[in-house]
Design a protein around this motif. Structure first.
Motif, PDB file in Angstrom:
ATOM      1  N   PRO A 581       0.816  -1.226   0.000  1.00 15.44           N
ATOM      2  CA  PRO A 581       0.000   0.000   0.000  1.00 15.44           C
ATOM      3  C   PRO A 581       0.843   1.266   0.000  1.00 15.44           C
ATOM      4  O   PRO A 581       0.328   2.345  -0.298  1.00 15.44           O
ATOM      5  N   ASN A 582       2.134   1.149   0.320  1.00 10.61           N
ATOM      6  CA  ASN A 582       3.004   2.329   0.354  1.00 10.61           C
ATOM      7  C   ASN A 582       3.839   2.483  -0.913  1.00 10.61           C
ATOM      8  O   ASN A 582       4.748   3.311  -0.957  1.00 10.61           O
ATOM      9  N   ARG A 583       3.528   1.722  -1.951  1.00  9.05           N
ATOM     10  CA  ARG A 583       4.329   1.780  -3.166  1.00  9.05           C
ATOM     11  C   ARG A 583       4.085   3.085  -3.934  1.00  9.05           C
ATOM     12  O   ARG A 583       3.022   3.704  -3.822  1.00  9.05           O
ATOM     13  N   ASN A 584       5.081   3.442  -4.728  1.00  6.51           N
ATOM     14  CA  ASN A 584       4.978   4.591  -5.626  1.00  6.51           C
ATOM     15  C   ASN A 584       4.260   4.134  -6.893  1.00  6.51           C
ATOM     16  O   ASN A 584       4.796   3.371  -7.684  1.00  6.51           O
ATOM     17  N   LEU A 585       3.037   4.604  -7.108  1.00  7.52           N
ATOM     18  CA  LEU A 585       2.211   4.159  -8.222  1.00  7.52           C
ATOM     19  C   LEU A 585       2.748   4.603  -9.574  1.00  7.52           C
ATOM     20  O   LEU A 585       2.434   4.003 -10.606  1.00  7.52           O
ATOM     21  N   ALA A 586       3.563   5.653  -9.595  1.00  8.43           N
ATOM     22  CA  ALA A 586       4.024   6.226 -10.864  1.00  8.43           C
ATOM     23  C   ALA A 586       5.342   5.646 -11.344  1.00  8.43           C
ATOM     24  O   ALA A 586       5.713   5.815 -12.507  1.00  8.43           O
ATOM     25  N   LYS A 587       6.059   4.975 -10.473  1.00 11.06           N
ATOM     26  CA  LYS A 587       7.406   4.524 -10.808  1.00 11.06           C
ATOM     27  C   LYS A 587       7.385   3.543 -11.984  1.00 11.06           C
ATOM     28  O   LYS A 587       6.702   2.534 -11.963  1.00 11.06           O
ATOM     29  N   GLY A 588       8.126   3.880 -13.022  1.00 12.05           N
ATOM     30  CA  GLY A 588       8.246   3.026 -14.182  1.00 12.05           C
ATOM     31  C   GLY A 588       7.059   3.033 -15.114  1.00 12.05           C
ATOM     32  O   GLY A 588       7.063   2.327 -16.127  1.00 12.05           O
ATOM     33  N   ARG A 589       6.066   3.851 -14.832  1.00 13.00           N
ATOM     34  CA  ARG A 589       4.875   3.875 -15.671  1.00 13.00           C
ATOM     35  C   ARG A 589       5.111   4.700 -16.937  1.00 13.00           C
ATOM     36  O   ARG A 589       6.108   5.400 -17.070  1.00 13.00           O
ATOM     37  N   THR A 590       4.174   4.588 -17.874  1.00  5.35           N
ATOM     38  CA  THR A 590       4.302   5.326 -19.127  1.00  5.35           C
ATOM     39  C   THR A 590       4.100   6.812 -18.881  1.00  5.35           C
ATOM     40  O   THR A 590       3.083   7.233 -18.302  1.00  5.35           O
ATOM     41  N   ALA A 591       5.063   7.608 -19.328  1.00  5.90           N
ATOM     42  CA  ALA A 591       4.991   9.064 -19.182  1.00  5.90           C
ATOM     43  C   ALA A 591       5.095   9.706 -20.555  1.00  5.90           C
ATOM     44  O   ALA A 591       5.932   9.319 -21.376  1.00  5.90           O
ATOM     45  N   GLY A 603      10.159   9.844 -19.667  1.00  4.15           N
ATOM     46  CA  GLY A 603      10.391   8.662 -18.859  1.00  4.15           C
ATOM     47  C   GLY A 603      11.370   8.878 -17.726  1.00  4.15           C
ATOM     48  O   GLY A 603      11.364   8.136 -16.732  1.00  4.15           O
ATOM     49  N   LYS A 604      12.219   9.890 -17.821  1.00  5.01           N
ATOM     50  CA  LYS A 604      13.191  10.164 -16.761  1.00  5.01           C
ATOM     51  C   LYS A 604      12.524  10.702 -15.497  1.00  5.01           C
ATOM     52  O   LYS A 604      13.139  10.724 -14.432  1.00  5.01           O
ATOM     53  N   ALA A 605      11.263  11.114 -15.610  1.00  8.50           N
ATOM     54  CA  ALA A 605      10.537  11.604 -14.435  1.00  8.50           C
ATOM     55  C   ALA A 605       9.896  10.476 -13.640  1.00  8.50           C
ATOM     56  O   ALA A 605       9.368  10.714 -12.547  1.00  8.50           O
ATOM     57  N   VAL A 606       9.951   9.242 -14.160  1.00 13.07           N
ATOM     58  CA  VAL A 606       9.329   8.113 -13.462  1.00 13.07           C
ATOM     59  C   VAL A 606      10.277   6.915 -13.409  1.00 13.07           C
ATOM     60  O   VAL A 606       9.844   5.776 -13.242  1.00 13.07           O
ATOM     61  N   ASP A 607      11.579   7.166 -13.558  1.00 16.48           N
ATOM     62  CA  ASP A 607      12.534   6.063 -13.624  1.00 16.48           C
ATOM     63  C   ASP A 607      13.140   5.689 -12.283  1.00 16.48           C
ATOM     64  O   ASP A 607      14.008   4.818 -12.200  1.00 16.48           O
ATOM     65  N   GLY A 608      12.718   6.333 -11.198  1.00 16.16           N
ATOM     66  CA  GLY A 608      13.233   6.012  -9.873  1.00 16.16           C
ATOM     67  C   GLY A 608      14.581   6.625  -9.566  1.00 16.16           C
ATOM     68  O   GLY A 608      15.148   6.383  -8.495  1.00 16.16           O
ATOM     69  N   ASP A 609      15.101   7.468 -10.464  1.00 11.01           N
ATOM     70  CA  ASP A 609      16.408   8.100 -10.286  1.00 11.01           C
ATOM     71  C   ASP A 609      16.217   9.602 -10.199  1.00 11.01           C
ATOM     72  O   ASP A 609      15.917  10.274 -11.197  1.00 11.01           O
ATOM     73  N   THR A 626       2.283  13.885 -18.443  1.00  8.00           N
ATOM     74  CA  THR A 626       1.181  12.995 -18.103  1.00  8.00           C
ATOM     75  C   THR A 626       1.721  11.603 -17.810  1.00  8.00           C
ATOM     76  O   THR A 626       2.523  11.069 -18.579  1.00  8.00           O
ATOM     77  N   VAL A 627       1.283  11.007 -16.699  1.00  2.00           N
ATOM     78  CA  VAL A 627       1.701   9.668 -16.300  1.00  2.00           C
ATOM     79  C   VAL A 627       0.470   8.769 -16.245  1.00  2.00           C
ATOM     80  O   VAL A 627      -0.526   9.101 -15.589  1.00  2.00           O
ATOM     81  N   ASP A 628       0.536   7.641 -16.943  1.00  3.42           N
ATOM     82  CA  ASP A 628      -0.523   6.634 -16.895  1.00  3.42           C
ATOM     83  C   ASP A 628      -0.187   5.655 -15.781  1.00  3.42           C
ATOM     84  O   ASP A 628       0.789   4.909 -15.869  1.00  3.42           O
ATOM     85  N   LEU A 629      -0.990   5.611 -14.732  1.00  2.00           N
ATOM     86  CA  LEU A 629      -0.731   4.752 -13.578  1.00  2.00           C
ATOM     87  C   LEU A 629      -1.104   3.292 -13.837  1.00  2.00           C
ATOM     88  O   LEU A 629      -0.854   2.440 -12.985  1.00  2.00           O
ATOM     89  N   GLY A 630      -1.709   3.022 -14.986  1.00  2.00           N
ATOM     90  CA  GLY A 630      -2.013   1.639 -15.339  1.00  2.00           C
ATOM     91  C   GLY A 630      -3.377   1.169 -14.900  1.00  2.00           C
ATOM     92  O   GLY A 630      -3.902   0.208 -15.452  1.00  2.00           O
ATOM     93  N   ALA A 631      -3.945   1.788 -13.893  1.00  2.99           N
ATOM     94  CA  ALA A 631      -5.277   1.448 -13.392  1.00  2.99           C
ATOM     95  C   ALA A 631      -5.788   2.644 -12.601  1.00  2.99           C
ATOM     96  O   ALA A 631      -5.007   3.500 -12.152  1.00  2.99           O
ATOM     97  N   THR A 632      -7.075   2.727 -12.454  1.00  5.17           N
ATOM     98  CA  THR A 632      -7.652   3.818 -11.670  1.00  5.17           C
ATOM     99  C   THR A 632      -7.333   3.611 -10.194  1.00  5.17           C
ATOM    100  O   THR A 632      -7.583   2.528  -9.642  1.00  5.17           O
ATOM    101  N   GLU A 633      -6.769   4.632  -9.568  1.00  6.18           N
ATOM    102  CA  GLU A 633      -6.300   4.537  -8.190  1.00  6.18           C
ATOM    103  C   GLU A 633      -6.807   5.724  -7.372  1.00  6.18           C
ATOM    104  O   GLU A 633      -7.029   6.813  -7.903  1.00  6.18           O
ATOM    105  N   SER A 634      -6.978   5.481  -6.064  1.00  8.03           N
ATOM    106  CA  SER A 634      -7.390   6.548  -5.133  1.00  8.03           C
ATOM    107  C   SER A 634      -6.136   7.246  -4.613  1.00  8.03           C
ATOM    108  O   SER A 634      -5.645   6.962  -3.511  1.00  8.03           O
ATOM    109  N   VAL A 635      -5.598   8.134  -5.414  1.00 11.93           N
ATOM    110  CA  VAL A 635      -4.336   8.805  -5.088  1.00 11.93           C
ATOM    111  C   VAL A 635      -4.589   9.897  -4.050  1.00 11.93           C
ATOM    112  O   VAL A 635      -5.519  10.696  -4.178  1.00 11.93           O
TER     113      VAL A 635
END
Length: 722
Positions: A581-591, A603-609, A626-635
């Motif tokens: 539940p504490n994960r970063n939803l945006a990490k590695g997602r399509t940007a 992509g450098k804004a979501v690469d974990g670096d 714009t970042v696609d989180l992959g699924a609808t989330e309660s951010v």
């Protein structure tokens, strides 16, 4: 060829946009598609399905175990006096047995037909087994099994019983092949018999010069190899414009580890209907211990051959244009069954049977020149024990169609489509790579160098991005111990595995996931149905960074779930754990962004670096990321970062936060606000989102930046917690 780069477990998530029956080896094909595999003159029966007083071993998928190398991953261990009794599945007068004896031992098997002991026995030995290749990373002692054959001296009918019994040492029996061996063929009119040139059919004398003389005398015609055994002590060369024909692969046998070794030929060489059985007991890659090493020349063919105990069946270089290799048996090689080692044009390898190869069973390797317009079709491959069933390393317009592949072991998939080059100059995949109608059973394996599994069918951007169009259609994958489809950059360097389409696949009982995406890239999947998925539908964790976008082309079912934790590998049958539940939803997602400056891509804004960053086009506000989180989330919370270095002076960016559930209609979540980024506090700001916020697509629109005339983020992080 093997994938041997060592890697560790990756922690980079990314976005995903979207038979063995009754003991008989059988092929299962997708609906309304040609049956996979070769049409064979024998029927195989698994020992574990037979009646036995011995001990069944397996199933086991652990590298280096006897059961893991067995057909069906099971076999029967017999002590002296114990039996395994097969029910004959077809009319037959001969049997071939795949077996293993302990290292350093030999012995024999008594044979009983309907309870009556035959005078003849089957000799067994460990001489050709227990191969060590310490120079190959990840290899262990392997190649435990061997094959031995016997003409029964009588006909047996379906339902008859054939039993095997060790005479002394322990013997493990894997499978028995029952065959109706045809009568001796007769000498073709006008042919030159090797015996007329002094060849010794008893196998005692050296027949090498007799074979050479017969080939010289038969130019434009046929060399006849009568029934018998012939010993050759050195290889043949200068073979061109001639046919070499035997009385049948059970009747005419040539004993040599090096049959033809030549760098060029004028072609028109036709080799058929005899056996070449070698004495290769260890793999020495510098030795040409092959049935054919080099070139047969254009317009040649190899058919009806029994090839055994060699390093490689055919290692083909130079001109082999329009070569046809068909209806052959490749058994117990210490390396590849066949390798088209560059410059193969219009070669067809079809309707062959390959068992117990020590490397890739069938391979194309585009070294020095590309293999082009060549194909592997309707082959049956079982138990390659150190690599892939079929491997395509580079090449242009290659086809892999209607093959049946089972029981791959370490360092290999059922089928690998790869840009792994091994050496230069290498010619990567190009044009269209067609992979159609193949059936894969218990394929894929744990790679000890990667410390994670290889899928049943692997597309690997190992040394360069996949630029070819890879079309995978009408595939059946059954009982893979790990994943079905793997998209990976096996070197760990993150080249794109892209331009991939999977259309029409049936996946049954895959151990972990249907899709194992480990590289940046993209694929479209349509009409892929899965049942009995072990952990989750999708593992999507590109390494070392980036995103893998999988487009749902429609018609997919049974594999929609995504593995939740990229810090661990799913284990067979494990199921999918609850996500952190504490994960970063945006990490590695399509940007994506409205614009980028130079190499500072979204992509450098979501690469974990936090030290890499996105920068928009300059002097062109407003700009959006714009970042696609992959699924609808309660951010509930965003963390926005710039590089922490003090070289990045303090600045204020004016940002509006927007959200969307469909990627088309956006609404404002947090209105335009100035946020202060200061290296004294880590160049980090936190944005609290209102309770009830639900979004899949997160958009940050920047209208001003006091430190630079562009929008800038090194990390955009999204969390479920406040």
């Amino acid at each position: 060829m093997r994938s041997n780069r060592s890697r560790t477990v990756r922690a980079m998530p990314a976005i995903m946009v979207v038979a063995l029956a009754a003991g008989l080896l059988t092929a299962t094909a997708p609906t309304a598609h040609a049956a996979a595999g070769a049409t064979l003159p024998f029927t195989s029966v698994e020992a574990e399905s037979a009646t036995t007083t011995g001990t069944k071993i397996g199933p086991d998928y652990t590298q280096g175990t006897l059961a893991s190398e067995a057909s069906g991953r099971q076999a029967v261990r017999l002590a002296a006096g114990q039996r395994v009794e097969f029910t004959v599945p077809r009319a037959a007068n001969a049997v071939n047995v795949a077996y293993s004896v302990p290292d350093g031992q030999s012995g024999s098997l008594n044979v009983y037909v309907n309870g009556t002991k035959l005078a003849k026995t089957i000799a067994v030995t460990s001489k050709y087994s227990y191969v060590d290749t310490s120079w190959i990373p990840g290899a262990k002692t392997h190649h435990f099994y061997d094959n031995a054959r016997l003409l029964l001296g009588q006909d047996v009918q379906p339902g008859d019983k054939v039993a095997l019994e060790p005479t002394g040492s322990q013997i493990t029996v894997d499978v028995a092949d029952f065959e109706q061996v045809a009568a001796l063929a007769t000498q073709p009119a006008g042919s030159v018999s090797v015996t007329s040139k002094g060849a010794d059919p008893t196998g005692q004398g050296d027949s090498t010069q007799a074979f050479r003389d017969a080939i010289s005398a038969a130019q434009g015609g046929t060399v006849w190899i009568p029934p018998g055994e012939y010993k050759l002590t050195s290889s043949l060369n200068g073979v061109q414009n001639v046919s070499l024909q035997g009385a049948g692969s059970w009747h005419s046998v040539v004993r040599t580890s090096r049959f033809i070794d030549q760098s060029s030929s004028l072609g028109n060489v036709h080799i058929k209907d005899f056996a070449v059985i070698g004495e290769v007991t260890e793999r020495v890659d510098s030795n040409p211990d092959n049935f054919v090493n080099g070139s047969l020349g254009a317009g040649s063919s190899v058919s009806g051959m029994w090839l055994q105990h060699l390093k490689v069946g055919l290692w083909l270089m130079g001109n082999n244009d329009n070569l046809i290799v068909e209806n052959n048996r490749f058994l117990d090689m210490t390396a590849d069954g066949l390798n088209l080692n560059g410059n193969a044009r219009g070669v067809k390898v079809r309707n062959n049977f390959l068992r117990n190869q020590g490397d890739d069973a069938l391979a194309m390797w585009s070294l020095y020149a590309p293999d082009t317009n060549s194909s592997f079709e309707n082959n049956t491959i079982t138990q390659p024990n150190l690599a892939n069933g079929i491997a395509i390393y580079g090449g242009t317009d290659i086809s892999v169609k209607n093959n049946l592949i089972s029981d791959t072991n370490a360092l290999g998939s059922g089928i690998a489509i790869s840009n792994q080059k091994f050496l230069d100059p290498f010619h990567p995949l190009a044009g269209t790579i067609t992979v159609d109608g193949n059936t894969l059973v218990r394929t894929g394996a744990m790679n000890p160098n990667w410390n994670h599994p290889m899928g049943a069918l692997r597309v690997d951007s190992y040394d360069s991005a996949i630029e070819a169009q890879v079309r995978i259609t009408n595939t059946t994958i059954t009982d893979s111990p790990y994943s079905a489809f793997e998209f990976v950059s096996g070197s760990g360097r993150g080249y794109d595995a892209k331009n991939i389409t999977v259309d029409g696949a049936t996946v049954r009982n895959t151990g972990t996931v249907v899709v194992q995406a480990e590289a940046p890239g993209a694929a479209t999947m349509r009409n892929v149905t899965a049942t009995g998925v072990g952990a989750a539908g999708i593992y999507n964790c590109p390494y070392p960074s980036g995103t893998f976008t999988l487009t749902d082309g429609g018609g997919n079912s049974g594999w929609s779930s995504t593995w939740s934790d990229c810090t661990t590998w799913p284990q067979p049958g494990q199921g999918n754990p609850d996500p952190d539940p504490n994960r970063n939803l945006a990490k590695g997602r399509t940007a994506t962004a409205t614009g980028s400056q130079d190499v500072y891509t979204p992509g450098k804004a979501v690469d974990g670096d936090a030290n890499s960053y996105w920068e928009s086009a300059n002097n062109a506000f407003p700009q959006s990321l714009t970042v696609d989180l992959g699924a609808t989330e309660s951010v509930r919370r965003l963390v926005l970062k710039l590089p922490p270095s003090s070289a990045w002076g303090a600045r204020t960016q004016t940002i509006t936060v927007l959200g969307s559930t469909d990627g088309a209609n956006y609404s404002t979540v947090v209105g335009s606000t100035g946020y202060r980024f200061d290296p004294a506090t880590g160049n980090t700001v936190t944005v609290a989102l209102p309770s009830g916020t639900s979004l899949r697509h997160l958009r940050l629109t920047v209208t001003a930046n006091t430190g630079w005339p562009a929008a800038q983020f090194s990390e955009v992080e999204a969390y479920l917690t406040s």
